[in-house]
Design a protein around this motif. Structure first.
Motif, PDB file in Angstrom:
ATOM      1  N   PHE A  37       0.893  -0.980  -0.053  1.00 44.15           N
ATOM      2  CA  PHE A  37      -0.150   0.093  -0.158  1.00 44.15           C
ATOM      3  C   PHE A  37       0.790   1.076   0.001  1.00 44.15           C
ATOM      4  O   PHE A  37       1.889   1.154   0.443  1.00 44.15           O
ATOM      5  N   ARG A  38       0.236   2.281  -0.510  1.00 45.43           N
ATOM      6  CA  ARG A  38       1.110   3.767  -0.395  1.00 45.43           C
ATOM      7  C   ARG A  38       0.110   4.676   0.054  1.00 45.43           C
ATOM      8  O   ARG A  38      -1.001   4.582   0.094  1.00 45.43           O
ATOM      9  N   GLN A  39       0.709   5.816   0.671  1.00 46.20           N
ATOM     10  CA  GLN A  39       0.215   6.758   1.363  1.00 46.20           C
ATOM     11  C   GLN A  39       1.042   8.035   1.137  1.00 46.20           C
ATOM     12  O   GLN A  39       2.226   8.386   1.492  1.00 46.20           O
ATOM     13  N   ALA A  40       0.275   9.089   0.481  1.00 42.01           N
ATOM     14  CA  ALA A  40       0.934  10.351   0.200  1.00 42.01           C
ATOM     15  C   ALA A  40       0.440  11.432   1.161  1.00 42.01           C
ATOM     16  O   ALA A  40      -1.059  11.177   1.551  1.00 42.01           O
ATOM     17  N   PRO A  41       1.100  12.589   1.441  1.00 37.56           N
ATOM     18  CA  PRO A  41       0.288  13.480   2.409  1.00 37.56           C
ATOM     19  C   PRO A  41      -1.043  13.814   2.009  1.00 37.56           C
ATOM     20  O   PRO A  41      -1.144  14.253   0.928  1.00 37.56           O
ATOM     21  N   GLU A  44      -5.674   9.325   0.919  1.00 39.60           N
ATOM     22  CA  GLU A  44      -5.828   8.050   1.798  1.00 39.60           C
ATOM     23  C   GLU A  44      -5.134   7.107   1.088  1.00 39.60           C
ATOM     24  O   GLU A  44      -4.444   7.090   0.302  1.00 39.60           O
ATOM     25  N   ARG A  45      -4.987   5.985   1.946  1.00 39.46           N
ATOM     26  CA  ARG A  45      -3.979   4.990   1.728  1.00 39.46           C
ATOM     27  C   ARG A  45      -4.555   4.389   0.516  1.00 39.46           C
ATOM     28  O   ARG A  45      -5.741   4.264   0.218  1.00 39.46           O
ATOM     29  N   GLU A  46      -3.766   3.968  -0.533  1.00 36.82           N
ATOM     30  CA  GLU A  46      -4.056   3.374  -1.519  1.00 36.82           C
ATOM     31  C   GLU A  46      -3.451   1.884  -1.794  1.00 36.82           C
ATOM     32  O   GLU A  46      -2.449   1.625  -1.464  1.00 36.82           O
ATOM     33  N   PHE A  47      -4.212   1.078  -2.536  1.00 39.13           N
ATOM     34  CA  PHE A  47      -3.824  -0.192  -2.872  1.00 39.13           C
ATOM     35  C   PHE A  47      -2.900  -0.304  -3.960  1.00 39.13           C
ATOM     36  O   PHE A  47      -3.074   0.404  -4.639  1.00 39.13           O
ATOM     37  N   VAL A  93       4.805   7.128   0.588  1.00 42.74           N
ATOM     38  CA  VAL A  93       5.549   6.071   1.363  1.00 42.74           C
ATOM     39  C   VAL A  93       4.784   4.852   1.128  1.00 42.74           C
ATOM     40  O   VAL A  93       3.689   4.738   1.105  1.00 42.74           O
ATOM     41  N   TYR A  94       5.753   3.972   1.015  1.00 46.45           N
ATOM     42  CA  TYR A  94       5.114   2.275   0.554  1.00 46.45           C
ATOM     43  C   TYR A  94       5.438   1.389   1.644  1.00 46.45           C
ATOM     44  O   TYR A  94       6.374   1.503   2.107  1.00 46.45           O
ATOM     45  N   TYR A  95       4.303   0.801   2.165  1.00 46.53           N
ATOM     46  CA  TYR A  95       4.063  -0.242   2.967  1.00 46.53           C
ATOM     47  C   TYR A  95       3.898  -1.432   2.518  1.00 46.53           C
ATOM     48  O   TYR A  95       3.165  -1.613   1.767  1.00 46.53           O
ATOM     49  N   GLY A 122       7.501   1.276   6.395  1.00 44.63           N
ATOM     50  CA  GLY A 122       7.402   1.983   5.282  1.00 44.63           C
ATOM     51  C   GLY A 122       8.841   2.690   4.856  1.00 44.63           C
ATOM     52  O   GLY A 122       9.629   2.699   5.558  1.00 44.63           O
ATOM     53  N   THR A 123       8.708   2.934   3.541  1.00 47.17           N
ATOM     54  CA  THR A 123       9.712   3.502   2.636  1.00 47.17           C
ATOM     55  C   THR A 123       9.429   4.515   1.721  1.00 47.17           C
ATOM     56  O   THR A 123       8.535   4.217   0.987  1.00 47.17           O
ATOM     57  N   GLN A 124      10.056   5.436   1.590  1.00 51.63           N
ATOM     58  CA  GLN A 124       9.783   6.680   1.030  1.00 51.63           C
ATOM     59  C   GLN A 124      10.202   6.591  -0.505  1.00 51.63           C
ATOM     60  O   GLN A 124      11.490   6.252  -0.746  1.00 51.63           O
ATOM     61  N   VAL A 125       9.361   6.939  -1.365  1.00 50.60           N
ATOM     62  CA  VAL A 125       9.566   6.819  -2.861  1.00 50.60           C
ATOM     63  C   VAL A 125       9.262   8.148  -3.225  1.00 50.60           C
ATOM     64  O   VAL A 125       8.116   8.718  -3.157  1.00 50.60           O
ATOM     65  N   THR A 126      10.226   8.878  -3.846  1.00 57.57           N
ATOM     66  CA  THR A 126       9.875  10.374  -4.260  1.00 57.57           C
ATOM     67  C   THR A 126      10.539  10.129  -5.880  1.00 57.57           C
ATOM     68  O   THR A 126      11.388   9.964  -6.253  1.00 57.57           O
ATOM     69  N   VAL A 127       9.454  10.683  -6.765  1.00 60.21           N
ATOM     70  CA  VAL A 127       9.715  10.796  -8.232  1.00 60.21           C
ATOM     71  C   VAL A 127       9.630  12.320  -8.418  1.00 60.21           C
ATOM     72  O   VAL A 127       8.785  13.016  -8.376  1.00 60.21           O
ATOM     73  N   SER A 128      10.727  12.723  -8.981  1.00 60.71           N
ATOM     74  CA  SER A 128      10.644  14.244  -9.317  1.00 60.71           C
ATOM     75  C   SER A 128      10.613  14.202 -11.103  1.00 60.71           C
ATOM     76  O   SER A 128      10.843  13.233 -11.929  1.00 60.71           O
TER      77      SER A 128
END
Length: 129
Positions: A37-41, A44-47, A93-95, A122-128
C-alpha cells in the motif's frame, strides 16, 4: 508472528525505475499473503499490489497496472515490487503488509488494509519531474 522491514525507497526521475523490497523474519513466511500500500500526504491509503502466499496469484491497483510487478522468494523471505515508468504521482510512503493465508478470502480481502495483521515501517519513494 512475522516482522516486516521495507527497503529500496529513494529519489528517482520521472520515467525511471525503482524496486522496493520487503524482508520478513519470524513466523512462517510462506503461509502469508503480502500486500503493498502507499500513502501520500493529504491522501487516503491506496492499494498498490498483492501476492498470495505461494506467489500463484497477483493483483494490482488500477493506477499501477502494467507498470509495477510484484514477486516473492519464500526461501529468502522477501517480496519485491519492481516499479517502472514512475511518475510524480507515485510519490508516497510505500508499506508492505502480511496476512495469514486462506484460499477463499484473498480475492475478497487483498485490497483491504484492515485485513493485514502485520505492517512494516514504510519506505519513501519520491519521483521528480
Amino acid at each position: 508472528q512475522v516482522q516486516l522491514v521495507e527497503s529500496g525507497g529513494g529519489l528517482v526521475q520521472a520515467g525511471g525505475s525503482l524496486t522496493v523490497s520487503c524482508g520478513a523474519s519470524g513466523g512462517n513466511f510462506r503461509n502469508y499473503n503480502v500486500g503493498w500500500f502507499r500513502q501520500a500526504p493529504g491522501k487516503e491509503r491506496e492499494f498498490v499490489s498483492a501476492i498470495t502466499a505461494s506467489g500463484s496469484i497477483t493483483r494490482y491497483g488500477d493506477s499501477v497496472k502494467g507498470r509495477f510487478t510484484i514477486s516473492r522468494d519464500n526461501a529468502k523471505m522477501t517480496v519485491h515490487v519492481q516499479m517502472n515508468s514512475l511518475q510524480p504521482e507515485d510519490t508516497a510512503v510505500y508499506y508492505c503488509a502480511a496476512a495469514q493465508s486462506t484460499p477463499l478470502t484473498f480475492l475478497t480481502d487483498y485490497r483491504r488494509p484492515l485485513k493485514y495483521h502485520y505492517w512494516g515501517q514504510g519506505t519513501q519513494v519520491t519521483v521528480s519531474s
